[in-house]
Enzyme design. Structure first.
Site, PDB file in Angstrom:
ATOM      1  N   SER A 124     -99.570-138.721  44.554  1.00 16.95           N
ATOM      2  CA  SER A 124    -100.579-137.789  45.047  1.00 16.95           C
ATOM      3  C   SER A 124     -99.892-136.583  45.693  1.00 16.95           C
ATOM      4  CB  SER A 124    -101.509-138.512  46.024  1.00 16.95           C
ATOM      5  OG  SER A 124    -102.605-137.699  46.357  1.00 16.95           O
ATOM      6  N   GLY A 181    -101.458-138.604  50.722  1.00 16.20           N
ATOM      7  CA  GLY A 181    -102.399-138.455  51.823  1.00 16.20           C
ATOM      8  C   GLY A 181    -102.971-137.057  51.914  1.00 16.20           C
TER       9      GLY A 181
END
Length: 539
Positions: free
Chosen positions: A236, A157
């Site tokens: 990520s 995120g």
């Protein structure tokens, strides 16, 4: 009754109980932890899996604990375990969480499925709170190993959004199919997790993750997990976090192996300390709490600890249109995040690391083609050679080359290392078709967990098989990070083994040799091998 008979009568039940071992595990049974007694329930689909949600591992980081390192939570009361804890406070990540702009829908041919996928990235419907430091456990102790390998997932995120409550991260199918314990965690993000205060601890989000790992180490045996076989994996920002742990806690990693997915400590570039401090004081000044000239600096912190969080949130940068990349993220402090990681020792543990085939297939849908062309031309197209060159360069700089370098270093230091590249493209994961989004950033995560949204289009057979193959591979690594993947050919009883007679597991990664594992290839549920340099141009 004779004394001997009386003694025998009382001893018999005790002997019988000892011979039978501990009582059989009951789905959702109460588990006593350092946080309290956690009551579980059956998972929604895999009903033989016990699910425990919203377990606090740290005290609420509010009031005098705001902007400070996490403090361990100790409790003796009852924890319901029936719902996820709130997400940590995100940044104002732009208006895209309401309606995706029609101009970008048209520019990239974004599908209805693509719009739905993009909207899930803003955590719709998930409550937020500063009191958010919780974790979740999925387990099935009634079968398989008595002490199972443990997989702990760190969500992504961009360090400004995300939550363990995102449906894609539900761990029930991992626990059901692979005889592992699956854990997901919340950690502080954006300004609350990475505030940049030059006079205090900066990387609070990473320390939250570390405290969650300590909780897992201390409690996971009660859920049927093996505290000596904990693998930390993430995607990520979660992948970068995982890699940061190998540097920050090199001499006491807790974990037995790591899986950084589409993120490394150097690829998602840490903030310079001066830039972080500037953002801290910009915010404190805007809220009337002083600036760099205020003395003592503790007055600034004390004031910021009293400001209502919505007021803080209103001052934060829009993280898509920010003047610097990753404006709220790990910050160089040379304690947990280092100026030059390549010269800092790392944990001596195995690593499985990889990227997707077209990471920028996600990011470019947030950027008008005219931005890349640089001339403001409203007629710029998303398929021009200039576009392709720009986004390929972004792929290489941020993801592929840092992963290649990290894998090469891990292998050169003698750590068992594997490297992969994800190619999976399926009807219900496609974002757009101008050009095709391909295997974009984060496109593998829901497939890996078995949680692709099928409300519009059902999974294909190959997609189902690929998900099973991925879960089996990640579990094989967790089961034995040193040798588990060397003999891995797919889940037991799954797939067409005849077609894979030539597969002898996954070879360890050696730069220059055909040891990079390609996954999710069209029509192929297993894997194929290529040389790493096939993808490592411009590295």
């Amino acid at each position: 009754m004779k004394p001997f008979t009386l003694l025998f009568t009382f001893l018999t039940p005790l002997v019988a109980a000892s011979a039978c071992g501990p009582p059989k595990w009951k789905v959702g049974q109460t588990v006593h932890t350092t946080s309290g007694s956690v009551h579980g329930h059956a998972a929604s689909t895999a009903t033989e899996v016990s699910e425990y949600l919203g377990i606090p591992y740290a005290q609420p980081p509010v009031n005098k604990l705001r902007f400070l390192p996490p403090v361990r939570y100790h409790g003796k009361g009852r924890i319901d375990g029936g719902r996820f804890g709130p997400a940590c406070i995100p940044s104002n990540i732009s208006a895209y969480d309401a309606d995706f702009p029609q101009s970008l829908i048209d520019s990239y041919g974004i599908t209805d499925i693509g719009r739905a996928i993009i909207k899930t990235m803003t955590n719709p419907g998930i409550p937020i709170s500063e009191d958010c430091l919780t974790l979740n456990v999925w387990t099935k102790p009634q079968t398989g190993e008595k002490q199972k390998p443990v997989l702990v997932f760190v969500h992504g995120g961009s360090f400004v959004s995300g939550s363990s409550a995102v449906p894609a991260y539900n761990g029930q199918f991992f626990a059901e199919q692979e005889d592992v314990v699956l854990v997901t965690i919340n950690y502080r993000i954006t300004f609350f997790g990475f505030p940049g205060n030059p006079h205090s601890t900066r990387n609070l989000g990473l320390l939250d993750q570390r405290l969650a790992l300590e909780w897992v180490r201390d409690n996971i045996a009660r859920f049927g997990g093996d505290p000596k076989r904990i693998t930390l994996f993430g995607e990520s920002a979660g992948g970068a976090s995982v890699d940061h742990h190998t540097f920050a806690f090199a001499h006491d990693p807790i974990i037995a192996g790591v899986i950084p997915m589409s993120g490394t400590a150097s690829g998602i570039t840490p903030r310079p300390s001066a830039a972080a401090a500037s953002l801290w004081y910009n915010t404190t000044s805007a809220l009337g709490c002083g600036d760099a000239t205020t003395h003592p600096p503790s007055l600034v912190l004390s004031c910021m600890q009293k400001v209502p969080y919505p007021s803080i949130l209103a001052t934060l940068l829009n993280t898509i249109n920010a003047p610097i990349p990753m404006c709220y993220s790990p910050t160089i402090d040379d304690l947990h995040v280092f100026t030059n990681p390549s010269q800092h020792p790392t944990a001596k543990i195995p690593m499985l690391i990889g990227t997707t085939d077209n990471e920028s297939g996600l990011f470019k849908v947030f950027v008008p083609p005219s931005f890349v062309s640089g001339d403001g031309n409203p007629n710029a197209t998303s398929t021009s050679p200039q576009q392709n060159t720009f986004w390929h360069g972004e792929n290489q700089r941020t993801f592929v080359c840092p992963a290649a370098a990290r894998a090469a270093r891990s292998a050169s230091e003698g750590n068992p290392t594997w490297r992969y590249r994800w190619h999976g493209v399926f009807p219900n994961t496609n974002l757009g078709n101008k050009p095709a989004s391909g295997a974009y950033h984060d496109s593998e995560t829901a497939v890996l967990f078995g949680n692709v949204d099928q409300s519009q289009v059902r999974n294909t057979e190959v997609e189902e098989a690929t998900g099973r193959y991925l879960r089996g591979a990640w579990a094989a690594f967790a089961r034995d990070p040193v040798r588990g993947l060397e003999g891995y050919r797919g889940p037991k009883g799954w797939g067409n083994v005849e077609e894979r007679k030539g597969e002898n597991g996954w070879p360890r990664y050696v730069p220059g040799k055909e040891t990079l594992v390609e996954l999710g290839l069209e029509g192929v549920a297993g894997r194929r091998l290529v040389k790493g340099k096939f993808y490592d141009d411009k590295c």
